[in-house]
Design a protein around this motif. Structure first.
Motif, short mmCIF file in Angstrom:
data_model
loop_
_atom_site.label_atom_id
_atom_site.label_comp_id
_atom_site.label_asym_id
_atom_site.label_seq_id
_atom_site.Cartn_x
_atom_site.Cartn_y
_atom_site.Cartn_z
N VAL A 1 0.97 -1.33 0.14
CA VAL A 1 -0.14 -0.07 -0.48
C VAL A 1 1.06 1.23 -0.06
N ALA A 2 1.80 1.06 0.91
CA ALA A 2 2.87 2.57 0.75
C ALA A 2 3.41 2.49 -0.09
N ASP A 3 3.79 1.38 -0.93
CA ASP A 3 5.01 1.74 -2.28
C ASP A 3 3.67 1.69 -3.59
N TYR A 4 2.43 1.45 -3.10
CA TYR A 4 1.26 2.08 -5.05
C TYR A 4 1.08 3.88 -4.34
N PHE A 5 0.53 3.90 -2.65
CA PHE A 5 0.25 4.73 -2.78
C PHE A 5 1.51 6.41 -3.48
N SER A 6 2.77 6.60 -2.83
CA SER A 6 3.77 6.64 -3.14
C SER A 6 4.00 7.05 -4.38
N GLY A 7 4.02 6.01 -5.45
CA GLY A 7 4.28 6.01 -6.84
C GLY A 7 2.94 6.55 -7.83
N LEU A 8 1.71 6.34 -6.99
CA LEU A 8 0.72 7.10 -8.09
C LEU A 8 0.53 8.39 -8.72
N PRO A 9 0.91 9.59 -8.13
CA PRO A 9 0.91 10.83 -8.97
C PRO A 9 1.91 10.98 -9.66
N GLU A 10 2.70 9.62 -10.18
CA GLU A 10 3.54 9.81 -11.52
C GLU A 10 3.34 8.96 -12.30
N SER A 11 2.76 7.95 -11.41
CA SER A 11 2.24 6.70 -12.92
C SER A 11 0.86 7.62 -13.25
N VAL A 12 -0.02 8.29 -12.51
CA VAL A 12 -1.17 8.63 -12.84
C VAL A 12 -0.37 9.76 -14.00
N LYS A 13 0.46 10.75 -13.78
CA LYS A 13 0.75 11.87 -14.71
C LYS A 13 1.56 11.29 -15.93
N SER A 14 2.17 9.80 -16.22
CA SER A 14 2.67 9.08 -17.35
C SER A 14 1.92 8.78 -18.14
N GLY A 15 0.72 8.04 -17.31
CA GLY A 15 0.15 7.52 -18.07
C GLY A 15 0.17 6.08 -18.06
N ALA A 16 1.40 5.36 -16.99
CA ALA A 16 2.11 3.94 -17.09
C ALA A 16 1.04 3.25 -15.79
N ALA A 17 1.75 2.34 -15.71
CA ALA A 17 0.73 1.59 -15.04
C ALA A 17 0.99 1.67 -13.44
N ALA A 18 0.43 1.06 -12.70
CA ALA A 18 0.52 1.40 -10.95
C ALA A 18 1.37 1.03 -10.95
#
Length: 241
Positions: free
Chosen positions: A215-232
């Motif tokens: 969960v920590a890894d998921y939320f930490s990387g979420l803004p960049e993954s959404v911004k780039s359109g990359a997968a979670a």
């Protein structure tokens, strides 16, 4: 992580019980102005908040310092009060919070709450996967929960995309993974006050170490993954849920 079928639990009473906190009114401009002085220049016996949390409250992810910008005023106030009372522990924050008087705490909380969030809240709020990959433990717990163990989805309280809700539920998206892990572990080990209705203390106590890390890894990387359109972020193995 298997899906347990339709959710049988109702969080309705919980939300009604917290309504008074969530709907706390906005702080005045004068209070926020006083808070800016403390945040940027410090006060007697108090180092400037910007030293660790950034000039715009954006945090310092590499050092594990969370962002404060855009977090709810009630939430920020409670955290400073808990540090001051010794109900939340951190060797840096405890002496700072103890040195602040109630008016200064209110001012600092008001200032940071009015700063813009350090991410695209609109884009993140549109990111609400109903059925993420079941092998992606972090995404699954964040968006679906683990009802076999009575763990609700994080987004039920923290909002779609983990952007935060109202004044009481902070944003999680973009917080350092180290910071999120430390807080969930502190709740799990009863080293941090469990929060309103003991909500976070109870939830963390039922989470496995693998779920906390994921969960920590998921939320930490979420803004960049959404911004780039990359997968979670990459799935965490289901080997030890």
């Amino acid at each position: 992580m298997a899906y347990a079928g339709p959710v049988k639990h109702s969080l309705g009473p919980l939300f009604f019980a917290l309504a008074a906190v969530i709907l706390s009114g906005p702080a005045t401009a004068d209070t926020a102005t006083a808070g800016k002085t403390i945040a940027t220049s410090g006060a007697p016996g108090v180092v400037a908040c910007a030293t660790c949390h950034g000039a715009q409250g954006e945090g310092m992810a590499a050092a594990g310092f969370p962002y404060l910008a855009g977090q709810g005023v009630a939430y920020l106030t409670l955290q400073l009060q808990d540090f001051a009372k010794g109900e939340r522990h951190n060797p840096i924050m405890e002496p700072i919070a103890k040195a602040l008087d109630p008016a200064q705490i209110a001012a600092v909380a008001a200032y940071f709450s009015q700063l813009p969030k350090p991410f695209d809240a609109e884009a993140l709020s549109a990111h609400s996967p109903s059925y993420p990959d079941k092998d992606a433990v972090g995404a699954w717990v964040a968006n679906r929960g683990d009802w076999d163990n009575n763990i609700p989805a994080c987004t039920q309280c923290h909002g779609p995309g983990g952007i935060g809700v109202g004044n009481a539920f902070p944003g999680l998206a973009g917080l350092p993974a180290k910071y999120i892990t430390e807080q969930l572990t502190a709740w799990q080990q009863e080293k941090r006050a469990p929060g309103p209705l003991s909500l976070m203390g109870d939830i963390a106590s039922r989470m496995s170490d693998v779920q906390i890390t994921a969960v920590a890894d998921y939320f930490s990387g979420l803004p960049e993954s959404v911004k780039s359109g990359a997968a979670a972020p990459a799935p965490v193995s289901q080997g030890a849920k």
